[in-house]
Design a protein around this motif. Structure first.
Motif, PDB file in Angstrom:
ATOM      1  N   TYR A  78      51.925  96.857 -14.898  1.00  0.00           N
ATOM      2  CA  TYR A  78      52.435  97.796 -15.901  1.00  0.00           C
ATOM      3  C   TYR A  78      53.931  97.595 -16.129  1.00  0.00           C
ATOM      4  O   TYR A  78      54.636  97.061 -15.275  1.00  0.00           O
ATOM      5  N   GLY A  79      54.406  98.065 -17.289  1.00  0.00           N
ATOM      6  CA  GLY A  79      55.841  98.115 -17.543  1.00  0.00           C
ATOM      7  C   GLY A  79      56.360  96.965 -18.383  1.00  0.00           C
ATOM      8  O   GLY A  79      55.600  96.199 -18.981  1.00  0.00           O
ATOM      9  N   ASN A  80      57.689  96.837 -18.393  1.00  0.00           N
ATOM     10  CA  ASN A  80      58.336  95.792 -19.183  1.00  0.00           C
ATOM     11  C   ASN A  80      59.308  94.965 -18.355  1.00  0.00           C
ATOM     12  O   ASN A  80      60.292  94.436 -18.874  1.00  0.00           O
ATOM     13  N   THR A 102      63.946  91.827 -18.099  1.00  0.00           N
ATOM     14  CA  THR A 102      63.284  92.613 -19.143  1.00  0.00           C
ATOM     15  C   THR A 102      62.434  91.708 -20.036  1.00  0.00           C
ATOM     16  O   THR A 102      62.918  90.702 -20.558  1.00  0.00           O
ATOM     17  N   ASN A 107      58.400  92.080 -22.526  1.00  0.00           N
ATOM     18  CA  ASN A 107      57.684  93.033 -23.380  1.00  0.00           C
ATOM     19  C   ASN A 107      57.047  94.154 -22.563  1.00  0.00           C
ATOM     20  O   ASN A 107      56.677  93.976 -21.403  1.00  0.00           O
ATOM     21  N   GLN A 108      56.918  95.313 -23.166  1.00  0.00           N
ATOM     22  CA  GLN A 108      56.180  96.431 -22.561  1.00  0.00           C
ATOM     23  C   GLN A 108      54.690  96.095 -22.576  1.00  0.00           C
ATOM     24  O   GLN A 108      54.192  95.528 -23.541  1.00  0.00           O
ATOM     25  N   GLY A 109      53.973  96.448 -21.501  1.00  0.00           N
ATOM     26  CA  GLY A 109      52.554  96.125 -21.520  1.00  0.00           C
ATOM     27  C   GLY A 109      51.769  96.695 -20.367  1.00  0.00           C
ATOM     28  O   GLY A 109      52.324  97.183 -19.379  1.00  0.00           O
ATOM     29  N   ASN A 110      50.447  96.631 -20.519  1.00  0.00           N
ATOM     30  CA  ASN A 110      49.485  97.031 -19.493  1.00  0.00           C
ATOM     31  C   ASN A 110      48.500  95.873 -19.367  1.00  0.00           C
ATOM     32  O   ASN A 110      47.632  95.689 -20.202  1.00  0.00           O
ATOM     33  N   HIS A 134      52.097  88.414 -20.061  1.00  0.00           N
ATOM     34  CA  HIS A 134      52.078  89.856 -19.781  1.00  0.00           C
ATOM     35  C   HIS A 134      51.506  90.570 -20.990  1.00  0.00           C
ATOM     36  O   HIS A 134      52.071  90.535 -22.092  1.00  0.00           O
ATOM     37  N   ASP A 135      50.354  91.212 -20.778  1.00  0.00           N
ATOM     38  CA  ASP A 135      49.649  91.933 -21.834  1.00  0.00           C
ATOM     39  C   ASP A 135      49.329  90.973 -22.992  1.00  0.00           C
ATOM     40  O   ASP A 135      48.658  89.971 -22.784  1.00  0.00           O
TER      41      ASP A 135
END
Length: 519
Positions: free
Chosen positions: A413-415, A436, A438-441, A462-463
């Protein structure tokens, strides 16, 4: 023995007074009278010998654990330097050879056209288009530009190596002259070797060769690209497809159907024509038969009781390591057949990616139990032991060594991507920075992190994004490109030289090829 000054009398005692003795400390009865020192400083000869032995014993001169440990550590550092030099030389030699081979092959392909007695009418449209581009001058001009670029890179590499060798020698001579401790000198030389000469690293990106994509509806969870990029192995559920790979184009060559369950890992060996594949518990070994020009099944290893998530090989390819959803990590050695040498059971849940350091003496693993294990090969019995357990706040599927002292880890999780660095004193890894992204799950357990030393960058999925992250000269991480997909179910692999990125995603349902381009 008689006294040299009083020949009639034997030497009976030794003077141990702190002053400088005129009688050279060997005393007879007359000497003692003339010497004029207190009786406590004259010791009978037989007692003097006992006193010397007693002092030496009490000093414990033969019990020096610090010296023994220092010597052991120093020899270990020298051995590590030797190993890294060999490893660096081998990789450098392979990279340089590959560039020259590429130039030679392309030159010969143009010369072959010149000497072949071809009829344009008999050529396919694709081959004819290539000849038209030659007539137009486009193809040859592109190749001349590419060849000049290769030559310039080789020249830059030559100059970098010369400077690095000179700097290393100058620093070594200076330290020796200034009596710098040998342990520090050895460590400095080790750091110089671990840091490869930096070429003029430019911004880069991967560009898709859309015309060369291949449709595949079945899930393609894993890829393997052979060392010279001439073959690519892909998964199609239980099947393994072997493609011939030439000039960015795929041509199906063979289908392997020995697996009884879905395949999740593929690895081509670099030192021999072998392929390793892992499914829901079994590991299969395949050999290339030169007489039949095909891959043949060789061995099945019943290694795990659940899905195999990762397989890695050491440089000598006499050891491979596997991780699984059965919570174990297994070490396999080559005898007549591959056999399990050791099993690590410290994870309490599924184990995902593994990574081996440059020295080949440490393995890291990440699991769903929120643990990263640092596993080290012990001396002298060569067993693997868990040296450190790192507790993370969020489990992840990917991690990778950048060098012997640095590795990256991607939480689910997270970025942020975490960077862990080894403390020079404690030899333990601690988190040193966050990068840092991308944001993702994350929902995809496969598609490993890879670090390409030759080009100094990391691929990190990531994601819905595949991130290409440069490792800079200042040991910083910079995101060069983020390739966005419309699903997080993306699977892929980089070629060893980083020239090609191969992916399959659940939305497009096609094998896509991207090529490395510097800006």
């Amino acid at each position: 023995m008689n006294c040299t000054q009083h020949i009639k009398f034997p030497i009976t005692s030794i003077c141990i007074a702190p002053h400088q003795c005129q009688c050279k400390r060997k005393l007879c009865i007359d000497c003692q009278y003339q010497h004029g020192v207190d009786i406590i400083y004259t010791v009978p000869t037989h007692r003097f010998r006992d006193m010397v032995i007693k002092e030496i014993k009490e000093s414990k001169i033969d019990q020096n654990p610090e010296f023994t440990e220092q010597r052991k550590n120093f020899l270990k550092i020298l051995s590590q330097i030797e190993s890294m030099l060999k490893n660096t030389w081998q990789k450098l030699n392979e990279s340089i050879k590959k560039i020259y081979d590429t130039i030679e092959i392309q030159d010969k392909s143009f010369l072959k056209i010149m000497y072949d007695n071809f009829n344009p009418i008999d050529l396919s449209n694709t081959d004819l288009e290539k000849l038209v581009q030659i007539v137009q001058g486009k193809k040859l001009n592109e190749w001349k530009t590419q060849k000049n670029s290769y030559f310039q890179k080789l020249q830059n590499l030559k100059e970098c190596l010369e400077k690095a060798i000179q700097a290393s020698n100058d620093k070594l001579k200076k330290n020796m002259k200034e009596n710098v401790p040998l342990e520090i000198i050895a460590k400095q030389q080790q750091n110089l070797i671990e840091t490869p000469p930096q070429l003029n690293l430019k911004p880069f990106s991967y560009q898709i060769i859309q015309a060369n994509s291949i449709k595949q509806q079945e899930s393609c969870w894993a890829f393997a690209i052979i060392k010279d990029c001439s073959l690519i192995a892909t998964v199609c559920n239980k099947l393994i497809k072997i493609y011939e790979f030439k000039q960015g184009m795929l041509k199906l060559n063979q289908v392997l159907n020995q697996h009884q369950s879905d395949v999740y890992t593929l690895n081509f060996m670099k030192q021999s024509n072998q392929l390793i594949s892992g499914d829901q518990g079994s590991i299969l070994i395949w050999l290339y038969n030169n007489n039949k020009n095909s891959w043949i099944y060789s061995q099945t290893i019943k290694g795990h009781s659940n899905c195999i998530r990762c397989i890695i090989l050491n440089n000598h390819e006499d050891l491979f390591i596997s991780s699984s959803n059965d919570k174990t990590i297994k070490f396999w050695v080559k005898k007549n057949q591959w056999i399990c040498q050791q099993t690590i059971t410290d994870h309490s849940s599924d184990v995902y990616q593994l990574s081996l350091n440059d020295l080949q003496n440490q393995v890291i693993s990440c699991g769903e139990d929120k643990l990263i294990l640092v596993i080290e090969q012990s001396e002298p019995n060569k067993n693997w032991i868990v040296k450190q357990k790192i507790k993370v706040d969020c489990y992840g599927y990917r991690l990778c060594f950048i060098n012997n002292n640095l590795f990256t880890f991607q939480p689910k999780y997270g970025n942020l991507m975490y960077v862990y660095e080894m403390n020079s004193e404690s030899k333990q890894f601690t988190k040193s920075k966050d990068i840092t992204i991308n944001q993702g799950n994350e929902g995809c357990r496969l598609f490993p992190q890879q670090f390409i030393k030759q080009k100094q960058f990391l691929v990190n999925k990531h994601d819905k994004y595949v991130n290409l992250i440069r490792f800079t000269e200042n040991a910083e991480f910079k995101v060069e490109q983020s390739i966005e997909f419309s699903t997080n179910y993306i699977y892929g692999q980089l070629s060893d030289d980083g020239q090609y990125l191969i992916t399959w995603d659940q939305t497009q349902q096609e094998i896509q090829i991207r090529i490395f381009k510097e800006q």
